[in-house]
Scaffold this active site. Structure first.
Site, PDB file in Angstrom:
ATOM      1  N   ASP A  22     -21.786 -12.922 -17.013  1.00 58.66           N
ATOM      2  CA  ASP A  22     -22.271 -12.626 -15.655  1.00 58.66           C
ATOM      3  C   ASP A  22     -23.799 -12.611 -15.581  1.00 58.66           C
ATOM      4  O   ASP A  22     -24.393 -13.260 -14.724  1.00 58.66           O
ATOM      5  CB  ASP A  22     -21.733 -11.275 -15.149  1.00 58.66           C
ATOM      6  N   GLY A  31       0.827  -1.204   0.000  1.00 54.70           N
ATOM      7  CA  GLY A  31       0.000   0.000   0.000  1.00 54.70           C
ATOM      8  C   GLY A  31       0.855   1.245   0.000  1.00 54.70           C
ATOM      9  O   GLY A  31       2.074   1.172   0.182  1.00 54.70           O
ATOM     10  N   GLU A  80       2.338 -11.921  -5.701  1.00 48.47           N
ATOM     11  CA  GLU A  80       1.022 -12.015  -6.355  1.00 48.47           C
ATOM     12  C   GLU A  80       1.054 -11.632  -7.825  1.00 48.47           C
ATOM     13  O   GLU A  80       0.129 -11.930  -8.564  1.00 48.47           O
ATOM     14  CB  GLU A  80      -0.020 -11.160  -5.598  1.00 48.47           C
ATOM     15  N   CYS A 116       5.323  -6.432   1.116  1.00 45.88           N
ATOM     16  CA  CYS A 116       5.781  -5.075   0.845  1.00 45.88           C
ATOM     17  C   CYS A 116       5.476  -4.144   2.032  1.00 45.88           C
ATOM     18  O   CYS A 116       6.084  -4.283   3.082  1.00 45.88           O
ATOM     19  CB  CYS A 116       5.192  -4.578  -0.470  1.00 45.88           C
ATOM     20  N   TYR A 117       4.475  -3.261   1.915  1.00 46.62           N
ATOM     21  CA  TYR A 117       4.140  -2.421   3.073  1.00 46.62           C
ATOM     22  C   TYR A 117       3.786  -3.303   4.272  1.00 46.62           C
ATOM     23  O   TYR A 117       4.130  -2.976   5.424  1.00 46.62           O
ATOM     24  CB  TYR A 117       2.962  -1.487   2.746  1.00 46.62           C
ATOM     25  N   LYS A 165     -14.263 -13.459 -12.105  1.00 39.69           N
ATOM     26  CA  LYS A 165     -14.811 -13.834 -13.422  1.00 39.69           C
ATOM     27  C   LYS A 165     -14.576 -15.318 -13.762  1.00 39.69           C
ATOM     28  O   LYS A 165     -15.478 -16.008 -14.217  1.00 39.69           O
ATOM     29  CB  LYS A 165     -14.137 -12.957 -14.480  1.00 39.69           C
ATOM     30  N   HIS A 173       6.583  -8.704  -4.485  1.00 42.32           N
ATOM     31  CA  HIS A 173       5.158  -8.998  -4.700  1.00 42.32           C
ATOM     32  C   HIS A 173       4.979 -10.388  -5.317  1.00 42.32           C
ATOM     33  O   HIS A 173       5.014 -10.531  -6.549  1.00 42.32           O
ATOM     34  CB  HIS A 173       4.534  -7.937  -5.613  1.00 42.32           C
TER      35      HIS A 173
END
Ligand code: XMP
Length: 539
Positions: free
Chosen positions: A253, A78, A197, A105-106, A395, A195
């Site tokens: 959707d 963040g 992710e 990270c943060y 999704k 990161h």
């Protein structure tokens, strides 16, 4: 549900709902959002491991009544900095719960600060982009992770931990930063400066699977298709004997929402399909046939294309187009809803990313790029309650749910299509003639992608019509016609994207087919920009 049909609701009470759901569910990982642009990806990575995860804001965390099923906590990155007097914190009690924590990270810097480490923001500590990881010590978090193939990680930090807190050990470093992975085994606290992710980090999923399975020891498997029953029951008990109205666009959707609600309440579901005249070739007829004939849904057709073209006449500005199309839709929909007094609910295909994006971790508002990214409002007088059965899903999970509801592949795997339809793919003024030209060109492109088995490899592909004519030569004659642009991107979630690398022969074939097959087009160009700096749509 295509976003045109997502009538955004004011005052959505997200935190309460999330907390209510948290009580009753299986083992899970919670992700505390400190405002990183990529927090969503953490939740995705965890769910890809078939483990249930939810993103909470600090406010959600404070309101949380029970931690019983929470097996691990991840602190996201963040924009805050612990080097300032005031910074985003988590309540100290969290550390007393004996739940494993992973800071990213943060999140790592925050953990280091809380336990007495020193964090600095001098320029030489910054790292942006790829870095190479060196192992310093064994740890469950990096078990079978760092090897000759996997050692590139993605960094994006200004501050860095320069002194380790007491009780912590260094697990791995990079050339620039000694404290890249740290742990305190006794307290089950871990931190990574990079990161895991994002896809730029080699095999970042391994960090998450080690955390989730080896450290948090999660056993419950989150299976999206076994959720179907629960969702159907939830709709039944919420709606009872009332009717539900749903805007059916034929996107994945809205289709999944309609099938799911139909399973729960059958004929009490009223689906409205509005023909705006701005859909792709044959799309409207095809969708109607599938839902009316194959699934036997209660579908009402509204043909409003003339009205749409009239309202869009001479409008070039993309935001004006969006506004006109959105407002017109709301008016039509409102009129239909009022006709049947038994309708008490509005079904929407809101997805988990919409929910995450409509609340802010930090209270700040991100800048407006296109109006669909911002939450608008449905007129209050409409007075319908909401049913949003997909609000916990990404999704790809909605597609899995679609599969278990026997949704046909051609809809289940359909690329996303923007609410304003072809109006924002015709750059400049929209006319029925231009729509026709575009529909033909787009149809050729999409059919060729399917024929060459490329369609499912691509996240979104389409043709846009540019507002310029150029000179060409066909046979012995001069032509002066439109240019069309092919856009085709790969992406995880539409937030970032890369253009798809077609072979020259494929591009040759497409160009020939479009120029020969579509009167009105004499030039085809391929868009080779990524997002950012471009966006996926042109308008
Ligand atoms: P951009 O162009 O912002 O698009 O990179 C990201 C995704 O959003 C879709 N998109 C829209 N969807 N209404 C929608 O319902 C809109 O006005 C709109 N504009 C863009 C786009 O197709 C892509 O999937």
């Amino acid at each position: 549900m295509s976003k045109k049909y997502k009538l955004k609701i004011r005052n959505r009470e997200v935190p309460k709902k999330i907390n209510a759901d948290l009580k009753s569910r299986m083992e899970k990982i919670i992700i505390i959002d400190f405002g990183s642009q990529v927090t969503k990806l953490i939740a995705r990575r965890i769910r890809e491991l078939k483990v249930y995860s939810e993103i909470l804001t600090l406010k959600d965390l404070k309101n949380l009544k029970s931690f019983d099923t929470i097996k691990g906590i991840i602190l996201s990155g963040g924009p805050s900095t612990v080097t300032k007097k005031s910074y985003a914190k988590i309540p100290r009690e969290i550390f007393l719960k004996n739940i494993p924590i992973l800071g990213i990270c943060y999140g790592l810097q925050l953990l280091a600060k809380e336990f007495g480490g020193v964090i600095d923001s001098i320029k030489s500590n910054r790292e942006f982009g790829r870095a190479t990881l060196f192992k310093r010590k064994n740890s469950l978090l990096i078990k079978n992770y760092i090897n000759s193939k996997n050692k590139t990680v993605w960094m994006s930090h200004q501050d860095a931990v320069i002194r380790l807190p007491k009780g912590f050990k260094i697990i791995a470093s990079t050339k620039e930063s000694k404290l890249t992975i740290i742990e305190n085994i006794d307290k089950k606290i871990y931190g990574v400066q990079f990161h895991p992710e994002v896809t730029h980090t080699d095999n970042g999923s391994k960090i998450f699977s080690n955390f989730v399975f080896l450290i948090c020891k999660i056993k419950d498997k989150w299976q999206i298709d076994s959720e179907k029953k629960r969702l159907i029951n939830e709709v039944k008990s919420k709606v009872k004997n009332d009717k539900v109205i749903c805007a059916l666009s034929g996107g994945v959707d809205s289709s999944v929402v309609a099938l799911l609600i139909n399973k729960a309440i059958k004929k009490k579901l009223v689906c409205i399909m509005v023909n705006t005249g701005l859909m792709r070739k044959n799309e409207f007829k095809f969708t109607y046939k599938i839902f009316k004939k194959k699934y036997k849904l209660n579908v009402k057709l509204i043909n409003a294309s003339k009205l749409y073209f009239r309202k869009l006449k001479n409008i070039s500005d993309p935001e004006k187009k969006r506004k006109i199309i959105g407002e017109l839709f709301i008016r039509i929909f409102e009129k239909e809803a009022k006709k049947d007094k038994g309708i008490k609910y509005l079904a929407q295909g809101t997805l988990y990313p919409d929910i995450i994006e409509s609340r802010s971790a930090t209270g700040s508002r991100s800048s407006k790029i296109k109006s669909h990214h911002n939450v608008g409002g449905l007129p209050k007088k409409m007075n319908l309650k909401l049913v949003e059965p997909l609000k916990e899903f990404f999704k790809d999970e909605v597609r899995t749910l679609g599969k278990s509801l026997s949704l046909v592949d051609s809809i289940k795997n359909r690329h996303p299509f923007p609410g304003p339809g072809l109006a924002i793919r015709i750059i400049g003024k929209v006319t029925p003639e231009k729509v026709k030209i575009l529909q033909e060109a787009d149809d050729i492109f999409i059919k060729e992608l399917i024929k060459h088995k490329l369609y499912d490899k691509i996240w979104q592909a389409y043709v846009a019509l540019l507002p310029m004519r150029t000179v060409g030569v066909m046979g012995d004659s001069r032509t002066y016609e439109y240019t069309c642009l092919l856009r085709s991107v790969i992406s995880d979630d539409g937030m970032t994207a890369d253009y798809f690398n077609f072979s020259k022969s494929f591009l040759d074939e497409i160009s020939n087919k479009i120029v020969n097959g579509v009167p009105g087009i004499n030039r085809v160009v391929y868009d080779i920009t990524s997002k950012p700096p471009s966006t996926i749509e042109l308008e």
